[in-house]
Design an enzyme around this catalytic site. Sequence first.
Site, PDB file in Angstrom:
ATOM      1  N   SER A  31       0.918  -1.232  -0.030  1.00 52.44           N
ATOM      2  CA  SER A  31      -0.126   0.054   0.026  1.00 52.44           C
ATOM      3  C   SER A  31       0.755   1.356  -0.035  1.00 52.44           C
ATOM      4  O   SER A  31       0.314   2.255   0.065  1.00 52.44           O
ATOM      5  CB  SER A  31      -1.052  -0.122   1.291  1.00 52.44           C
ATOM      6  OG  SER A  31      -0.196   0.253   2.241  1.00 52.44           O
ATOM      7  N   LYS A  81      -6.512   3.377   8.861  1.00 54.94           N
ATOM      8  CA  LYS A  81      -5.555   4.254   8.260  1.00 54.94           C
ATOM      9  C   LYS A  81      -6.289   5.569   8.164  1.00 54.94           C
ATOM     10  O   LYS A  81      -5.772   6.723   8.744  1.00 54.94           O
ATOM     11  CB  LYS A  81      -5.254   3.888   6.948  1.00 54.94           C
ATOM     12  CG  LYS A  81      -4.357   2.649   6.763  1.00 54.94           C
ATOM     13  CD  LYS A  81      -4.325   2.333   5.371  1.00 54.94           C
ATOM     14  CE  LYS A  81      -3.385   1.229   4.941  1.00 54.94           C
ATOM     15  NZ  LYS A  81      -3.240   0.688   3.763  1.00 54.94           N
TER      16      LYS A  81
END
Length: 851
Positions: free
Chosen positions: A742, A785
């Site tokens: 990511s 996140k």
Amino acid sequence: MAAGSAIQIPTRLPLLLTHESVLLPGSTMRTSVDSPRNMQLVRSRLLKGTSLRSTIIGVIPNTSDPTSDCDDLPNLHRIGTAALAVQVVGSNWPKPHYTLLVTGLCRFQILQLLKEKPYPVAEVQQLDRLEQFTNGHKSEEELGELSEQFYKYAVQLVEMLDMSVPAVAKLRRLLDNLPREALPDILTSIIRTTNQEKLQILDAVRLEERFKMTIPLLVRQIEGLKLLQKTRKSKQDDDKRVVAIRPNRRISHGSITEDEEEEEDHDDVVMLEKKIRTSSMSEQALKVCLKEIKRLKKMPQSMPEYALTRNYLELMVELPWNKSTKDRLEIRAARIVLDNDHYAMEKLKKRVLEYLAVRQLKNNLKGPILCFVGPPGVGKTSVGRSIAKTLGREFHRIALGGVCDQSDIRGHRRTYVGSMPGRIINGLKTVGVNNPVFLLDEVDKLAKSLQGDPAAALLEVLDPEQNHSFTDHYLNVAFDLSQVLFIATANTTATIPPALLDRMEVIQVPGYTQEEKIEIAHRHLIPKQLDLHGLTPQQIQIPQVTTLGIITRYTREAGVRALDRKLGAICRAVAVKVAEGQHKEAKPDRAEVGEGEDCKEHIAEDAKPESISDTADLALPPEMPILIDFHALKDILGPPLYDMEVSERLNQPGVAIGLAWTPLGGEIMFVEASQMDGEGQLTLTGQLGDVMKESAHLAISWLRSNAKRYQLTNASGSFDLLDNTDIHLHFPAGAVTKDGPSAGVTIVTCLASLFSGRLVCSDVAMTGEITLRGLVLPVGGIKDKVLAAHRAGLKRIIIPQRNEKDLEEIAAHVRQDLTFVLAGCLDEVLNAAFDGGFAVKARLEHLNSKL
Ligand code: ADP
């Protein structure tokens, strides 16, 4: 018998004067020698003499010999015992002395004292005829009945003693073998007599008189023994009765003999057997237990296996084979309990209620095991506890973190020393019912080792098809676990063995937003901490702004555990103040009362958190309630640990903020890049995993291939970014291992900033996987996140387009604070990451050239 063959003692004998004890012929005595005269005798006669004669001395009883040398010789007892000194032992401690071992031979009478110094020597006359000792026939005729009577008493006495003791058996033989006239002296020295009585016996020179005097002593001893045995027997009876009344209680009585103990133990075994028979254990278990108890009965207690078998049987009896609590499941009540105990976690609560509802309808527990996966401190364990509460079941937590031995789950075989059951069976024993809620904490932290794989053992426990006959190695019989409700918790699914994961239904428990944390703090944590510290809301007040301050400046976590600890620290500090205040109130003082009022005014001002007040306020005697403001916070918790400001780290090109997911929740992550002259090397630091390294290579390749489009050049002005240039990418913090795809978009942005010389916006964070063609692929952990970015005060978040659906999970107020950019390709990412966009310049140039 001829007198010539008899043993004759010398006519001149050195005399040993004894005071305390009386030596009789035929007996042996140990005596301590420390008076000067006696010491002289030992030194110059016994130790220097070489012949047998020189070891014969006369022992004169009942004579106190003074210890000082100069004194005259005391009056000597008339009759003494000639003795053979068998052993002399000298010692210097505590003062010089000898210990003599002497055996009496015969009586003598002092005729005349020959010399007094250095030790007395006398002319003596032998009184006993020693030849009688070697020939006993004559005596019988002489003494007839008297000696016969004496002999009978002697035999009776000896037979009352324990014949299994070798010394007693030997004595019994001696009675038959020794001449009868030697017996009075020998028995008198054996039985309990006073020195005075012994002296009388010594003085009884005529045999007949001696027999007559000793018989009463013997009779007395026999009677005494009889009495002793009678009382001992009655005590035994009493003890047995006590054992019968309280059969399973151990009696520790000073005088209990070994036999009695064994008997008592036997009673215990009988009780155990009874318990086994009345317990509700399975047929198979009963069979094993009865076999074991049979063995136990035959086993001597001293055998180590005795204790082992007994422990085993006791455990078998204690286990809740058939004992269970009654489920009182009512979904509406369960919803209320869950809501009362936990704020937020809607998704989790919903799923738990569904799970419980199915249980209620189907009335069995078959189905996947719930596994709560999330960062620490988000309430996984406490939800497990609430589930037990709603069901009215017992709760037991089994911590699996670091367990690397399968015996921990399944027990050790009983052949091992120190073997014991595994944690499952132990847990059942602890809770005492067979349908508790077992929380298998931290299943992701099971380890493997040479002692087998505990995860494999857990498989059997968790498999509803198998666990009705779970066999612990220690028990060695099947135990039905099908009524146990298992719930597992983990920080990440990545390290849970796939087979185990397959049996579980994973429910993600994400971290909390700041607002949720404030609510949790005020609804649950603060009341709990107040209670723990004995404080009341009248004594302490923590406004919401302060809680927010603690959350943002003193903690950086997904859960609320550190927050809980900080609140605990505050409560402790306040408890001290309150206790001090109470102490002072007890002794009111004028000046202090005045100060107290002052303080109240201060606090009223401090109620506005922004107001500036002095930290010294806290030191004043408290006037309730104590209000915790920022100054108090700083005073108690120290300077803030975290700074909200991230923008200053983004003040030069080559830095971008990424978003990472860790088992501990979301994190923001700075990616730094620099270029230097070199040979086109790419250096990556920050403990990166393979996938992340590949992302970095992808990012470089994509940028190199698109360098012309974006007009990106390296330090030497070349579009080939690696031409004579080395690139270094670093991912702080250097010691934390990182992996995953990511970070792709972040690396691209970071490098684009480096080669374009432009700054990335300071309030933007991003996440997304990239492809070589510049597409942005979806990633996981979006909610965590986003929360991390929100915690860090960032405003704009770039996420892959296909992650749009994940935004729904995020609370509305968090979404309001943030701007989301949904990016499908890298062009869009770069456009959003730089102020004013990141325009494609190459095409314009191309067009220009065409013109
Ligand atoms: P975990 O098992 O996830 O590591 P715990 O269950 O031990 O975390 O939770 C830590 C503490 O936080 C507990 O005291 C718990 O009561 C509290 N807590 C966590 N989440 C919530 C919540 N949503 N509502 C109320 N208390 C919570």
